[in-house]
Write a protein that holds these residues in place. Structure first.
Motif, mmCIF file in Angstrom:
data_model
loop_
_atom_site.group_PDB
_atom_site.id
_atom_site.type_symbol
_atom_site.label_atom_id
_atom_site.label_comp_id
_atom_site.label_asym_id
_atom_site.label_seq_id
_atom_site.Cartn_x
_atom_site.Cartn_y
_atom_site.Cartn_z
ATOM 1 N N LEU A 253 -48.446 -37.720 43.362
ATOM 2 C CA LEU A 253 -48.480 -37.991 44.798
ATOM 3 C C LEU A 253 -49.257 -39.269 45.081
ATOM 4 O O LEU A 253 -50.404 -39.408 44.647
ATOM 5 N N ASP A 254 -48.628 -40.200 45.815
ATOM 6 C CA ASP A 254 -49.394 -41.344 46.291
ATOM 7 C C ASP A 254 -50.165 -40.914 47.538
ATOM 8 O O ASP A 254 -50.034 -39.779 48.014
ATOM 9 N N ASP A 255 -50.978 -41.824 48.082
ATOM 10 C CA ASP A 255 -51.856 -41.448 49.200
ATOM 11 C C ASP A 255 -51.067 -40.955 50.408
ATOM 12 O O ASP A 255 -51.458 -40.000 51.078
ATOM 13 N N LYS A 256 -49.936 -41.616 50.709
ATOM 14 C CA LYS A 256 -49.137 -41.234 51.874
ATOM 15 C C LYS A 256 -48.536 -39.850 51.686
ATOM 16 O O LYS A 256 -48.594 -39.003 52.582
ATOM 17 N N LYS A 257 -47.973 -39.605 50.503
ATOM 18 C CA LYS A 257 -47.378 -38.297 50.240
ATOM 19 C C LYS A 257 -48.447 -37.210 50.195
ATOM 20 O O LYS A 257 -48.226 -36.094 50.660
ATOM 21 N N SER B 49 -49.382 -36.209 53.706
ATOM 22 C CA SER B 49 -48.307 -35.433 54.324
ATOM 23 C C SER B 49 -48.268 -34.022 53.762
ATOM 24 O O SER B 49 -48.122 -33.042 54.515
ATOM 25 N N ARG B 50 -48.395 -33.896 52.437
ATOM 26 C CA ARG B 50 -48.401 -32.569 51.817
ATOM 27 C C ARG B 50 -49.600 -31.749 52.291
ATOM 28 O O ARG B 50 -49.473 -30.551 52.549
ATOM 29 N N ARG B 51 -50.748 -32.405 52.378
ATOM 30 C CA ARG B 51 -51.937 -31.674 52.797
ATOM 31 C C ARG B 51 -51.760 -31.090 54.194
ATOM 32 O O ARG B 51 -52.169 -29.958 54.465
ATOM 33 N N GLU B 52 -51.157 -31.863 55.084
ATOM 34 C CA GLU B 52 -50.917 -31.373 56.446
ATOM 35 C C GLU B 52 -50.030 -30.128 56.411
ATOM 36 O O GLU B 52 -50.290 -29.149 57.114
ATOM 37 N N ARG B 53 -48.996 -30.172 55.596
ATOM 38 C CA ARG B 53 -48.103 -29.022 55.438
ATOM 39 C C ARG B 53 -48.860 -27.849 54.823
ATOM 40 O O ARG B 53 -48.750 -26.711 55.279
ATOM 41 N N TRP B 54 -49.632 -28.123 53.773
ATOM 42 C CA TRP B 54 -50.371 -27.059 53.091
ATOM 43 C C TRP B 54 -51.408 -26.410 54.014
ATOM 44 O O TRP B 54 -51.603 -25.201 53.981
ATOM 45 N N GLN B 55 -52.059 -27.222 54.865
ATOM 46 C CA GLN B 55 -53.046 -26.664 55.784
ATOM 47 C C GLN B 55 -52.390 -25.743 56.804
ATOM 48 O O GLN B 55 -52.959 -24.716 57.190
ATOM 49 N N ALA B 56 -51.192 -26.101 57.262
ATOM 50 C CA ALA B 56 -50.463 -25.247 58.199
ATOM 51 C C ALA B 56 -50.125 -23.908 57.545
ATOM 52 O O ALA B 56 -50.181 -22.852 58.194
ATOM 53 N N ILE B 57 -49.783 -23.929 56.267
ATOM 54 C CA ILE B 57 -49.487 -22.686 55.542
ATOM 55 C C ILE B 57 -50.748 -21.842 55.425
ATOM 56 O O ILE B 57 -50.721 -20.614 55.593
ATOM 57 N N ALA B 58 -51.879 -22.491 55.154
ATOM 58 C CA ALA B 58 -53.148 -21.762 55.062
ATOM 59 C C ALA B 58 -53.499 -21.097 56.386
ATOM 60 O O ALA B 58 -53.959 -19.953 56.425
ATOM 61 N N GLN B 59 -53.256 -21.803 57.491
ATOM 62 C CA GLN B 59 -53.561 -21.228 58.802
ATOM 63 C C GLN B 59 -52.664 -20.033 59.101
ATOM 64 O O GLN B 59 -53.140 -18.998 59.599
ATOM 65 N N ALA B 60 -51.380 -20.148 58.784
ATOM 66 C CA ALA B 60 -50.462 -19.029 59.023
ATOM 67 C C ALA B 60 -50.854 -17.822 58.182
ATOM 68 O O ALA B 60 -50.816 -16.676 58.649
ATOM 69 N N ALA B 61 -51.254 -18.062 56.936
ATOM 70 C CA ALA B 61 -51.666 -16.960 56.062
ATOM 71 C C ALA B 61 -52.964 -16.329 56.544
ATOM 72 O O ALA B 61 -53.155 -15.112 56.441
ATOM 73 N N ALA B 62 -53.864 -17.149 57.083
ATOM 74 C CA ALA B 62 -55.122 -16.624 57.619
ATOM 75 C C ALA B 62 -54.872 -15.736 58.829
ATOM 76 O O ALA B 62 -55.532 -14.700 59.016
ATOM 77 N N LYS B 63 -53.906 -16.126 59.668
ATOM 78 C CA LYS B 63 -53.548 -15.286 60.812
ATOM 79 C C LYS B 63 -52.964 -13.960 60.341
ATOM 80 O O LYS B 63 -53.323 -12.890 60.839
ATOM 81 N N GLN B 64 -52.034 -14.047 59.390
ATOM 82 C CA GLN B 64 -51.351 -12.841 58.912
ATOM 83 C C GLN B 64 -52.328 -11.856 58.299
ATOM 84 O O GLN B 64 -52.225 -10.640 58.501
ATOM 85 N N SER B 65 -53.295 -12.371 57.516
ATOM 86 C CA SER B 65 -54.232 -11.493 56.809
ATOM 87 C C SER B 65 -55.491 -11.216 57.622
ATOM 88 O O SER B 65 -56.422 -10.596 57.125
ATOM 89 N N ARG B 66 -55.529 -11.728 58.850
ATOM 90 C CA ARG B 66 -56.644 -11.502 59.775
ATOM 91 C C ARG B 66 -57.972 -11.942 59.181
ATOM 92 O O ARG B 66 -58.984 -11.256 59.266
ATOM 93 N N ARG B 67 -57.950 -13.135 58.618
ATOM 94 C CA ARG B 67 -59.175 -13.745 58.124
ATOM 95 C C ARG B 67 -60.051 -14.174 59.287
ATOM 96 O O ARG B 67 -59.577 -14.451 60.390
ATOM 97 N N ALA B 68 -61.356 -14.274 59.024
ATOM 98 C CA ALA B 68 -62.280 -14.738 60.055
ATOM 99 C C ALA B 68 -62.315 -16.254 60.131
ATOM 100 O O ALA B 68 -62.721 -16.823 61.147
ATOM 101 N N VAL B 69 -61.901 -16.919 59.053
ATOM 102 C CA VAL B 69 -61.877 -18.374 59.011
ATOM 103 C C VAL B 69 -60.555 -18.825 58.404
ATOM 104 O O VAL B 69 -59.875 -18.058 57.734
ATOM 105 N N VAL B 70 -60.220 -20.076 58.655
ATOM 106 C CA VAL B 70 -59.044 -20.672 58.023
ATOM 107 C C VAL B 70 -59.530 -21.497 56.834
ATOM 108 O O VAL B 70 -60.223 -22.495 57.019
ATOM 109 N N PRO B 71 -59.213 -21.114 55.605
ATOM 110 C CA PRO B 71 -59.640 -21.897 54.440
ATOM 111 C C PRO B 71 -59.097 -23.320 54.507
ATOM 112 O O PRO B 71 -57.972 -23.552 54.964
ATOM 113 N N GLN B 72 -59.895 -24.259 54.063
ATOM 114 C CA GLN B 72 -59.497 -25.656 54.084
ATOM 115 C C GLN B 72 -58.763 -26.039 52.801
ATOM 116 O O GLN B 72 -59.170 -25.659 51.704
#
Length: 250
Positions: free
Chosen positions: A118-122, A125-148
């Motif tokens: 992955l170059d810096d641009k990619k 972009s991937r990190r933004e996508r991965w963070q959105a997945i982490a947030q959705a998983a945190a909601k589903q599992s009722r976490r108290a925080v969203v892992p970074q």
């Protein structure tokens, strides 16, 4: 019950405001009505705020606090997963399941045997996508925080960082000492930071293992079978979760 995250300043006394994209999701996708109960976390403490929807405005969901659930859902030891970047969409699966299992942070790592580069641009972009997945998983599992999910690091950077944890573990296919593995995991104490390093599809390079050894990162075994990269981290996190939540820490 549906779970959402809000900034701490949107929880005041018994009033809770939900804004942003969750407004449309709650109103038009989930079709929740005034009186329906949801749970909310602020990402700053381990409380779960149970509240009832009061009304919708143009850009907010207004809720009233009903009670606060104090039982912490986060692991008593923060775990950072250093994951060799796999090919395809495996990283998305790894992030989703790691969040469900209680990981505190995920660091993608570029290693010698990684197929994906992955170059810096990619990477951004991937990190933004991965963070959105982490947030959705945190909601589903009722976490108290969203892992970074961090930007990818090179192996040398990741190893130096991981070695700074109280307990640094590296599951390795050539490790065979179960007694040492049991001793390390059984000796965990409340509040200790834990780092877990997982190789990519091709495994760790010998030079990478040598660097980990020089930094006193502990080799451990996960059994006699060779595990896929997307399996190894889940097994490790499951073992740690069981150990931490099945006994009381002093």
């Amino acid at each position: 019950m549906y779970h959402f995250f809000v900034p701490p300043d949107q929880i005041q006394d018994k009033r809770i405001r939900i804004t942003g994209g969750d407004v449309n999701h709650i109103k038009n996708v989930l079709r929740l009505k005034p009186g329906d109960e949801i749970s909310v976390s602020n990402g700053a403490d381990q409380r779960e705020y149970r509240c009832g929807i009061v009304e919708y405005t143009q850009d907010e969901v207004l809720c009233e606090l009903r009670f606060i659930k104090e039982d912490g859902v986060e692991l008593p030891c923060p775990v950072t997963l250093y994951q060799g970047i796999p090919k395809g969409d495996k990283m998305e699966f790894i992030i989703q399941k790691a969040v469900e299992l209680g990981v505190a942070r995920i660091v993608p790592v570029a290693m010698k045997r990684c197929v994906v580069r992955l170059d810096d641009k990619k990477a951004a972009s991937r990190r933004e996508r991965w963070q959105a997945i982490a947030q959705a998983a945190a909601k589903q599992s009722r976490r108290a925080v969203v892992p970074q999910v961090s930007l990818p690091l090179r192996w040398e950077e990741a190893a130096q960082e991981a070695a700074g944890a109280d307990v640094a573990l590296l599951p390795y296919e050539l490790a065979e000492d179960f007694a040492h593995t049991r001793e390390l995991i059984g000796g965990l104490k409340k509040g200790q930071s834990i780092s877990v390093m997982i190789g990519p599809e091709g495994g760790f390079d010998e030079e990478e293992i040598a660097l980990a050894d020089s930094l006193n990162i502990e080799r451990i075994t996960l059994g006699k079978r060779i595990l896929r990269t997307e399996t190894a981290g889940m097994v490790m996190l499951s073992v740690l979760m069981y150990e931490m939540e099945s006994r009381r820490f002093e």
